[in-house]
Write a protein that holds these residues in place. Structure first.
Motif, PDB file in Angstrom:
ATOM      1  N   ALA A   1      31.371  93.978 -10.200  1.00 33.97           N
ATOM      2  CA  ALA A   1      31.840  92.761  -9.542  1.00 33.97           C
ATOM      3  C   ALA A   1      32.874  92.048 -10.413  1.00 33.97           C
ATOM      4  CB  ALA A   1      30.672  91.832  -9.244  1.00 33.97           C
ATOM      5  N   VAL A   2      33.812  91.401  -9.754  1.00 34.72           N
ATOM      6  CA  VAL A   2      34.838  90.604 -10.441  1.00 34.72           C
ATOM      7  C   VAL A   2      34.561  89.130 -10.169  1.00 34.72           C
ATOM      8  CG1 VAL A   2      37.302  90.082 -10.610  1.00 34.72           C
ATOM      9  CG2 VAL A   2      36.534  92.444 -10.183  1.00 34.72           C
ATOM     10  N   MET A   3      34.532  88.344 -11.239  1.00 37.95           N
ATOM     11  CA  MET A   3      34.317  86.913 -11.107  1.00 37.95           C
ATOM     12  C   MET A   3      35.637  86.180 -11.249  1.00 37.95           C
ATOM     13  SD  MET A   3      32.023  84.270 -13.415  1.00 37.95           S
ATOM     14  CE  MET A   3      33.213  84.106 -14.738  1.00 37.95           C
ATOM     15  N   GLY A   4      35.864  85.198 -10.385  1.00 35.98           N
ATOM     16  CA  GLY A   4      37.021  84.324 -10.486  1.00 35.98           C
ATOM     17  C   GLY A   4      36.567  82.911 -10.795  1.00 35.98           C
ATOM     18  N   VAL A   5      37.281  82.216 -11.664  1.00 30.63           N
ATOM     19  CA  VAL A   5      36.948  80.839 -12.012  1.00 30.63           C
ATOM     20  C   VAL A   5      38.195  79.983 -11.806  1.00 30.63           C
ATOM     21  CG1 VAL A   5      36.250  79.257 -13.854  1.00 30.63           C
ATOM     22  CG2 VAL A   5      35.171  81.504 -13.663  1.00 30.63           C
ATOM     23  N   VAL A   6      38.061  78.959 -10.979  1.00 30.95           N
ATOM     24  CA  VAL A   6      39.175  78.051 -10.719  1.00 30.95           C
ATOM     25  C   VAL A   6      38.976  76.790 -11.551  1.00 30.95           C
ATOM     26  CG1 VAL A   6      40.488  76.812  -8.972  1.00 30.95           C
ATOM     27  CG2 VAL A   6      39.317  78.948  -8.369  1.00 30.95           C
ATOM     28  N   GLY A   7      39.872  76.575 -12.501  1.00 31.56           N
ATOM     29  CA  GLY A   7      39.754  75.456 -13.419  1.00 31.56           C
ATOM     30  C   GLY A   7      39.294  75.948 -14.771  1.00 31.56           C
ATOM     31  N   LEU A   8      40.199  76.046 -15.742  1.00 32.67           N
ATOM     32  CA  LEU A   8      39.898  76.647 -17.047  1.00 32.67           C
ATOM     33  C   LEU A   8      39.827  75.588 -18.133  1.00 32.67           C
ATOM     34  CD1 LEU A   8      42.200  79.787 -16.687  1.00 32.67           C
ATOM     35  CD2 LEU A   8      39.739  79.609 -16.254  1.00 32.67           C
TER      36      LEU A   8
ATOM     37  N   LEU B   1      38.664  86.838 -13.758  1.00 32.77           N
ATOM     38  CA  LEU B   1      40.028  86.407 -13.477  1.00 32.77           C
ATOM     39  C   LEU B   1      40.017  84.886 -13.362  1.00 32.77           C
ATOM     40  CD1 LEU B   1      42.991  86.980 -12.794  1.00 32.77           C
ATOM     41  CD2 LEU B   1      42.310  87.309 -10.396  1.00 32.77           C
ATOM     42  N   GLY B   2      40.696  84.210 -14.294  1.00 33.08           N
ATOM     43  CA  GLY B   2      40.730  82.752 -14.305  1.00 33.08           C
ATOM     44  C   GLY B   2      41.962  82.232 -13.588  1.00 33.08           C
TER      45      GLY B   2
ATOM     46  N   ARG C   1      46.014  85.362  -5.472  1.00 33.83           N
ATOM     47  CA  ARG C   1      45.092  86.404  -5.941  1.00 33.83           C
ATOM     48  C   ARG C   1      43.618  86.010  -5.786  1.00 33.83           C
ATOM     49  NH1 ARG C   1      46.689  88.475 -11.786  1.00 33.83           N
ATOM     50  NH2 ARG C   1      45.116  90.020 -11.166  1.00 33.83           N
ATOM     51  N   LEU C   2      43.358  84.899  -5.119  1.00 35.86           N
ATOM     52  CA  LEU C   2      41.980  84.452  -4.939  1.00 35.86           C
ATOM     53  C   LEU C   2      41.151  85.429  -4.108  1.00 35.86           C
ATOM     54  CD1 LEU C   2      42.520  80.619  -4.348  1.00 35.86           C
ATOM     55  CD2 LEU C   2      41.230  81.655  -6.223  1.00 35.86           C
ATOM     56  N   SER C   3      41.792  86.319  -3.410  1.00 36.80           N
ATOM     57  CA  SER C   3      41.047  87.322  -2.620  1.00 36.80           C
ATOM     58  C   SER C   3      40.484  88.428  -3.503  1.00 36.80           C
ATOM     59  CB  SER C   3      41.955  87.938  -1.549  1.00 36.80           C
ATOM     60  OG  SER C   3      43.040  88.630  -2.166  1.00 36.80           O
TER      61      SER C   3
ATOM     62  N   LEU D   1      33.798  83.453  -6.623  1.00 35.37           N
ATOM     63  CA  LEU D   1      34.739  82.406  -7.007  1.00 35.37           C
ATOM     64  C   LEU D   1      33.954  81.155  -7.382  1.00 35.37           C
ATOM     65  CD1 LEU D   1      37.411  82.911  -4.208  1.00 35.37           C
ATOM     66  CD2 LEU D   1      37.796  83.219  -6.656  1.00 35.37           C
ATOM     67  N   VAL D   2      34.148  80.689  -8.593  1.00 33.13           N
ATOM     68  CA  VAL D   2      33.438  79.513  -9.085  1.00 33.13           C
ATOM     69  C   VAL D   2      34.445  78.378  -9.252  1.00 33.13           C
ATOM     70  CG1 VAL D   2      31.911  78.597 -10.843  1.00 33.13           C
ATOM     71  CG2 VAL D   2      31.853  81.035 -10.311  1.00 33.13           C
ATOM     72  N   ILE D   3      34.152  77.245  -8.628  1.00 28.68           N
ATOM     73  CA  ILE D   3      35.038  76.088  -8.653  1.00 28.68           C
ATOM     74  C   ILE D   3      34.609  75.158  -9.784  1.00 28.68           C
ATOM     75  CG2 ILE D   3      35.915  74.108  -7.361  1.00 28.68           C
ATOM     76  CD1 ILE D   3      35.249  75.651  -4.787  1.00 28.68           C
ATOM     77  N   CYS D   4      35.480  74.988 -10.786  1.00 30.76           N
ATOM     78  CA  CYS D   4      35.198  74.141 -11.949  1.00 30.76           C
ATOM     79  C   CYS D   4      36.344  73.151 -12.145  1.00 30.76           C
ATOM     80  CB  CYS D   4      35.021  74.988 -13.205  1.00 30.76           C
ATOM     81  SG  CYS D   4      33.720  76.227 -13.119  1.00 30.76           S
ATOM     82  N   VAL D   5      36.575  72.315 -11.151  1.00 28.68           N
ATOM     83  CA  VAL D   5      37.688  71.376 -11.198  1.00 28.68           C
ATOM     84  C   VAL D   5      37.165  69.953 -11.379  1.00 28.68           C
ATOM     85  CG1 VAL D   5      39.168  72.859  -9.803  1.00 28.68           C
ATOM     86  CG2 VAL D   5      37.711  71.154  -8.673  1.00 28.68           C
ATOM     87  N   PRO D   6      38.013  69.018 -11.793  1.00 29.48           N
ATOM     88  CA  PRO D   6      37.545  67.649 -12.041  1.00 29.48           C
ATOM     89  C   PRO D   6      37.086  66.942 -10.770  1.00 29.48           C
ATOM     90  CG  PRO D   6      39.670  68.055 -13.102  1.00 29.48           C
ATOM     91  CD  PRO D   6      39.419  69.206 -12.188  1.00 29.48           C
ATOM     92  N   THR D   7      36.122  66.047 -10.930  1.00 31.36           N
ATOM     93  CA  THR D   7      35.682  65.152  -9.848  1.00 31.36           C
ATOM     94  C   THR D   7      35.651  63.729 -10.407  1.00 31.36           C
ATOM     95  OG1 THR D   7      33.401  65.766 -10.427  1.00 31.36           O
ATOM     96  CG2 THR D   7      34.364  66.812  -8.493  1.00 31.36           C
TER      97      THR D   7
END
Length: 445
Positions: free
Chosen positions: A18-25, A44-45, A88-90, A95-101
């Motif tokens: 499996a490939v993991m994607g992380v949005v927000g580094l 893939l970040g 490339r989000l596909s 996909l893990v969302i790690c963005v500011p709130t």
């Protein structure tokens, strides 16, 4: 169909295909990427900041508590790459969302980063993908905000794709706990999503704690940080009460924590900092108003903690008046520490910035020293401080100022030398005495 897609994803996780994607580094996303890569997953970040993928590719860490050697090991293994190309989000299976709130100026949740990320994911969402929100928010965010955006793609949650919430529990600078060793709470609103998310995190961390829903997981995060906020506020209030009674709150806490049950030590300070404790409680307060309820305990704690920078400045003014027969107007003040906590370079919501602004509003000339923060970046609340540089430390530096104010208790500061050189040291962290340094010119605040 959902069971077969979920089973297929779990099988890929078991085989490390499996490939993991992380949005927000940032402070949450980058450590998660390294933990997953260390467990054998391809990562893939994604980030909108073009500088971050460039530095990641070079093995050059931009976070103080993340070693460049660890980053270089992850990229050198070929398991971790980063990009600004959201088309490339596909590619990732997860996909893990790690963005500011953040909060708005009116103390209301700002979910624009979460919404924009969900919209970007929806554009390329494919069957079988798992989407996890880690950004802290109020109960209902995953189900009420993220899910409708993703389902606008035409795919159904729990059938075509999977959705979960797992609150981040990062503690930058804490060497005792890492991303992999901290138990991971995971919540989902359907069995297939829960199974997929649990399997994913089980491949990355040592312990997974499933909850019955995304709301329960969202509430868990808020509860953890509200607990800390309320107890810190209690210590701040007790400090204020004990002070005129000539009782040292630090001595009281040390004595109280010898009790082996029924007491957990929390400590007063100059105000709260970081992304979590100053902000998260207000997410619940805002949501509670929807149900015509008031969060009185939470709001009171927020008021007490928010008042501490003002109290510190008043305490310093009094100490200067009593010890030096001098007011703040025209005084030269050296603030030690700009980061919100010791031994990190994280300045989010740092009380040091508020204190510097308050001191200057009363006519003081303020410099700061922080070995972890060479320069102050632009912030929404205190833009006037942007571009200030840390003055280099040297023996004798403190003697050039009327008084020194310790806001952040970094370990690398020579507190004994500070006390020897300074006319007056006001310590908001009790770090001087904790390090074995003391003197007639030391005042606790």
């Amino acid at each position: 169909m959902s069971e077969s897609l979920s089973d297929a994803l779990i099988a890929k996780l078991d085989s490390r295909e499996a490939v993991m994607g992380v949005v927000g580094l940032g402070y949450v996303g980058l450590p998660l990427c390294l933990a997953a890569a260390a467990r054998g997953l391809a990562v893939l970040g994604f980030d909108i900041d073009e500088e971050k993928p460039r530095r990641i590719a070079a093995g050059d860490s931009y976070l103080k508590h993340i070693a460049s050697a660890d980053l270089a090991a992850a990229t050198g293994s070929g398991r971790f790459t980063a990009t600004c190309d959201f088309a490339r989000l596909s590619e990732p299976d997860i996909l893990v969302i790690c963005v500011p709130t953040p909060l708005s100026r009116h103390q209301e949740p700002d979910l624009s980063f979460v919404r924009n990320t969900a919209r970007a994911i929806a554009e390329t969402l494919r069957p079988g993908q798992l989407v996890v929100l880690e950004s802290t928010s109020y109960p209902g965010t995953t189900d009420e905000v993220v899910r409708p955006i993703l389902e606008a793609s035409g795919l159904a949650c729990g059938t075509d794709f999977f959705l979960a919430f797992s609150p981040e529990r990062e503690d930058p600078g804490n060497a005792a706990f890492t991303t992999a060793s901290i138990p991971k709470v995971v919540g989902a609103d359907d069995a297939a999503s829960r199974a997929a998310a649990t399997a994913f995190y089980a491949a990355v961390v040592e312990q997974v704690v499933p909850t019955s829903s995304t709301r329960a997981a969202e509430a868990t995060k808020l509860t953890e940080n509200i607990f800390r906020s309320v107890n810190i506020a209690l210590m701040n209030e007790l400090k204020t009460i004990f002070e005129p009674m000539d009782v040292d709150i630090w001595e009281v806490i040390e004595a109280a924590k010898t009790k082996p049950f029924g007491f957990m030590p929390f400590y007063p300070g100059p105000g709260l900092g970081g992304h979590c404790i100053p902000i998260d409680p207000f997410y619940l307060s805002w949501k509670a108003r929807e149900f015509d309820m008031r969060t009185r305990f939470i709001e009171l704690a927020g008021e007490i903690n928010s008042s501490m920078p003002h109290r510190v400045v008043n305490r310093m003014a009094l100490a200067m008046d009593q010890r030096l027969n001098k007011g703040l107007n025209g005084a030269r003040i050296l603030v030690l520490g700009a980061a919100y906590k010791k031994n990190v370079d994280d300045m989010r919501e740092s009380s040091a910035l508020k204190i510097m602004v308050l001191l200057e509003a009363r006519g003081a000339v303020v410099d700061y020293h922080d070995p972890h923060v060479p320069g102050i970046p632009r912030t929404r609340e205190h833009p006037q401080l942007a571009g200030r540089s840390s003055v280099p430390w040297a023996r004798g530096l403190a003697g050039q100022y009327d008084a020194c104010l310790i806001v952040t208790d970094h370990d690398c500061v020579d507190y004994a030398g500070l006390l020897e050189d300074a006319q007056l040291v006001v310590d908001t962290r009790n770090v001087c005495r904790r390090s074995g340094a003391d003197g007639d010119n030391l005042v606790l605040a």
